[in-house]
Design a protein around this motif. Structure first.
Motif, PDB file in Angstrom:
ATOM      1  N   GLU A  14     -22.750 -14.119 -22.624  1.00 54.24           N
ATOM      2  CA  GLU A  14     -23.577 -13.563 -23.374  1.00 54.24           C
ATOM      3  C   GLU A  14     -22.825 -12.982 -24.597  1.00 54.24           C
ATOM      4  O   GLU A  14     -21.466 -12.889 -24.469  1.00 54.24           O
ATOM      5  CB  GLU A  14     -24.152 -12.280 -22.887  1.00 54.24           C
ATOM      6  N   THR A  15     -23.384 -12.623 -25.870  1.00 47.55           N
ATOM      7  CA  THR A  15     -22.738 -12.249 -26.675  1.00 47.55           C
ATOM      8  C   THR A  15     -22.754 -10.645 -26.745  1.00 47.55           C
ATOM      9  O   THR A  15     -23.247  -9.988 -26.219  1.00 47.55           O
ATOM     10  CB  THR A  15     -23.371 -12.817 -28.147  1.00 47.55           C
ATOM     11  N   PRO A  16     -21.721 -10.150 -27.623  1.00 49.26           N
ATOM     12  CA  PRO A  16     -21.595  -8.575 -27.708  1.00 49.26           C
ATOM     13  C   PRO A  16     -22.733  -7.985 -28.033  1.00 49.26           C
ATOM     14  O   PRO A  16     -22.797  -6.605 -27.773  1.00 49.26           O
ATOM     15  CB  PRO A  16     -20.429  -8.530 -28.854  1.00 49.26           C
ATOM     16  N   ALA A  17     -23.756  -8.576 -28.749  1.00 48.21           N
ATOM     17  CA  ALA A  17     -25.037  -7.892 -29.176  1.00 48.21           C
ATOM     18  C   ALA A  17     -26.184  -8.083 -28.317  1.00 48.21           C
ATOM     19  O   ALA A  17     -27.104  -7.815 -28.698  1.00 48.21           O
ATOM     20  CB  ALA A  17     -25.260  -8.248 -30.685  1.00 48.21           C
ATOM     21  N   THR A  18     -25.827  -8.796 -27.283  1.00 52.34           N
ATOM     22  CA  THR A  18     -26.894  -8.863 -26.241  1.00 52.34           C
ATOM     23  C   THR A  18     -27.702  -7.651 -25.932  1.00 52.34           C
ATOM     24  O   THR A  18     -29.014  -7.468 -25.784  1.00 52.34           O
ATOM     25  CB  THR A  18     -26.551  -9.827 -25.154  1.00 52.34           C
ATOM     26  N   PRO A  19     -26.822  -6.586 -25.585  1.00 51.42           N
ATOM     27  CA  PRO A  19     -27.573  -5.377 -25.129  1.00 51.42           C
ATOM     28  C   PRO A  19     -28.274  -4.725 -26.203  1.00 51.42           C
ATOM     29  O   PRO A  19     -29.086  -3.638 -26.056  1.00 51.42           O
ATOM     30  CB  PRO A  19     -26.351  -4.513 -24.622  1.00 51.42           C
ATOM     31  N   ALA A  20     -28.438  -5.270 -27.427  1.00 50.75           N
ATOM     32  CA  ALA A  20     -29.362  -4.655 -28.473  1.00 50.75           C
ATOM     33  C   ALA A  20     -30.774  -4.948 -27.983  1.00 50.75           C
ATOM     34  O   ALA A  20     -31.587  -3.956 -28.497  1.00 50.75           O
ATOM     35  CB  ALA A  20     -28.954  -5.387 -29.868  1.00 50.75           C
TER      36      ALA A  20
END
Length: 662
Positions: free
Chosen positions: A34-40
């Protein structure tokens, strides 16, 4: 995970330079990280322990631990008609098609003709985890991820063990059996697994309404899967999977039999070097049959004898090296859905053929997308755009009498167009375990071939198809806060406002007739909360959602009503206790609020609260005793109510059996 490269080193001992060590190859069988911004985007992960410890042993039951997840009806995949197994999130439903994308190892699982999810083909014991993203638009997940995305990841050989399986029986004499073998394939691994569920079922009809033709909800289903993962280089791995399944059910009356079958194959290349990539291709062959029985004369009146469909598609995504502060995703995906129905209408009085019908068409979608994450210390920003070229073509409907004389025949105009979608958001690590996030997005879903061309009957109501249906569009935004100070505490709260413009709904025309129509919109606003708390061996996991959803159509009788089959409140709470290496005790309380059967809110599905339980008690190093309980309070869970004609979900059911593992 990136493989480590051991480099040659020079010494000054007078000996020759050492030979380079062989690359360390790590094979995961997973997709890209997953990318760093997935939790957005509001994301919740269900780990393997929770997937395999439900009271029913069904994947849809495990997914229900995420509040906001729902099928069109409350029945599970043993007692529902397969075509009613559409999946949605955030109360954005209203008909049986899936508005959420369900992916298994990156492959969309939706039936190419109907859009339902073949849950009997997805065995929880084969999985490593499930990641549920509510909302979020389509982005890199393809058109169809309107209400969110459910990403299922298969377990590797190390997780499964060399061999394992289970055999359970319940208090009605029904059985559930599964087994797998796993082994090395060079430096990779291979897994062969199978599962077989069968039973006489229970009576979905209330006892006071049963007649001599009333039948139990019999079921008999199997699935076989072979999966291989092998490295091609130290950074590239090949994943291959073949899935074959068959599912047969009876619902309500003798002879009211349905079947759903499929043969799926996929190939996937994952590159984890400097230039990361994910290349996927898949082929699906599916079929569906269904016999409709008259609810007054109890004889066949419709034989949906054959509905073959084919899904072909693929995806290519690349992540070029653009520095430590950015993650760039560029890609394209394609899906073609082609199918036909062949059905025969029969006279309820003579049994003679009154009409033969043939209908079908082809839908395609080609999308290109780009998404960029930018890391600015504690702040991560993300933005993405997607462009889809869709076609709806070769649509037709033909009806002939018993002698082959044409009664009606339509060839629908081909349609095509471009649709753009956008999404963006942020994640801010505020310190002390707090994380703030927000996102806004749009998305796209094409009408299914089923919605366009196939009418259906759930007596006494006929729902007509509509070949003029337009695409659905999502518009939404959300904001949330997470608190994760350590591994024992995981709290999350999200507020959202989503709307589906041009939503496809089953609109009531008269007492016994409905039609699929695009309505102005379905709007859903609400709050979702989840909690994971660890107290040593004791753990609590809970999820709750409140959704204020309404269907809007100026001047319509349903304007302002809640969409069909959507509750305001839904929640789940599980308390588990782990002991030893494999011992586990768990109990789950689940609540689903009041729903309405139809758009006019005339027939109520009352709120229901159920309790399930699971126990795994090790007997030896390899053998465990497993006890499971479904609906232990024997709650009457109404799944259908059409003018007082009612169906129930599963009553209290107790399972016992043996689980083997190495």
């Amino acid at each position: 995970m990136l493989p480590a490269q051991l480099l040659a080193q020079s010494g000054d001992t007078g000996e020759s330079e050492t030979e380079p060590a062989d690359p360390v190859i790590i094979v995961t069988g997973e997709g890209l990280a997953e990318t760093p911004a997935t939790p957005a985007y509001a994301t919740q992960i269900i780990e393997r322990d929770r997937l395999v410890s439900t009271g029913s042993g069904r994947i849809e039951d495990a997914l229900s631990s995420v509040a906001g997840f729902q099928q069109f009806r409350r029945s599970d995949s043993r007692s529902a008609n397969p075509s009613a197994q559409g999946v949605t999130l955030r109360a954005l439903g209203g008909n049986a098609s899936s508005r959420a994308a369900v992916l298994l190892d990156g492959v969309p699982m939706a039936d190419p003709f109907f859009g339902f999810i073949p849950f009997t083909a997805i065995a929880p014991e084969r999985l490593a985890s499930a990641r549920v993203t509510r909302g979020g638009g389509s982005g890199p997940f393809g058109a169809g991820a309107l209400a969110g995305t459910i990403e299922l990841t298969s377990a590797d050989a190390a997780t499964l063990g060399r061999f394992g399986g289970h055999a359970y029986v319940n208090d009605r004499g029904e059985t559930e059996a599964a087994a797998h073998l796993a082994g090395d394939l060079g430096e990779g691994f291979g897994v062969v697994s199978g599962r077989w569920d069968r039973g006489k079922g229970f009576f979905t009809t209330p006892e006071a309404d049963r007649v001599s033709a009333t039948a139990r909800a019999r079921f008999d289903s199997y699935s076989l899967q072979a999966r291989g993962v092998a490295p091609l280089t130290d950074t590239v791995e090949l994943q291959a999977r073949v899935l074959v399944y068959d599912d047969r059910r009876t619902l309500r009356f003798d002879g009211a039999d349905s079947s759903s079958s499929g043969q799926d194959a996929s190939l996937r290349l994952i590159g984890r070097g400097d230039w990361q990539f994910d290349a996927l291709a898949y082929l699906q062959a599916r079929n569906f049959t269904n016999v409709v029985i008259s609810s007054t004369r109890f004889v066949p009146v419709l034989d949906q004898r054959n509905t073959p469909s084919t899904g072909i598609g693929g995806k290519f995504e690349i992540r070029p090296p653009v520095g430590d502060r950015k993650v760039l995703r560029i890609g394209t995906d394609y899906r073609s859905s082609d199918g036909e129905l062949y059905e025969v209408a029969l006279s309820a009085f003579t049994g003679n053929v009154t009409e033969r019908r043939n209908a079908g068409g082809t839908n395609t979608d080609l999308g290109v997308f780009v998404e960029d994450d930018l890391l600015l210390g504690p702040l991560t920003l993300t933005a993405g755009a997607r462009l889809d070229r869709y076609t709806i073509r070769n649509g037709f409907f033909a009806a002939t009498d018993a002698n082959g004389v044409t009664l009606r025949e339509f060839a629908y105009d081909d349609r095509a167009g471009w649709e753009e979608s956008f999404r963006g958001g942020f994640v801010f690590e505020a310190g002390g375990g707090f994380r703030l996030r927000g996102a806004a997005y749009t998305g796209l879903r094409l009408p299914t071939l089923n919605e366009l061309y196939r009418p259906f009957v759930v007596f006494p109501v006929t729902t007509n198809a509509n070949a003029a249906l337009d695409n659905e569009r999502l518009e939404g935004f959300e904001a949330g806060i997470d608190f994760r100070p350590d591994e024992t505490v995981d709290l999350s709260l999200t507020a959202f406002d989503n709307r589906v413009v041009g939503a496809i709904a089953n609109v009531t025309l008269d007492r016994v007739t409905r039609q699929r129509q695009n309505i102005d919109r379905i709007r859903a606003r609400g709050i979702e909360g989840s909690a994971g708390l660890g107290f040593g061996a004791l753990r609590f996991d809970g999820s709750i959602a409140y959704t204020d959803a309404e269907a809007r159509q100026t001047g319509a009788d349903f304007d302002g009503n809640r969409p069909a089959q959507t509750p305001q409140w839904a929640g789940s709470a599980t308390l588990s206790y782990r002991f030893g290496q494999r011992g586990l005790l768990a109990a789950t309380l689940r609540h689903v609020g009041k729903q309405f059967e139809d758009d006019l809110e005339t027939d109520i599905l009352p709120a229901a609260t159920t309790i399930d339980a699971f126990a795994e008690l090790p007997l030896t190093r390899m053998v465990s005793l497993v006890l499971r309980g479904e609906n232990l309070t024997d709650e009457d869970v109404v799944t259908r109510n059409q003018g007082g004609s009612i169906d129930y979900a599963a009553p209290r059911t107790v399972w016992a059996g043996i689980k083997l593992g190495m």
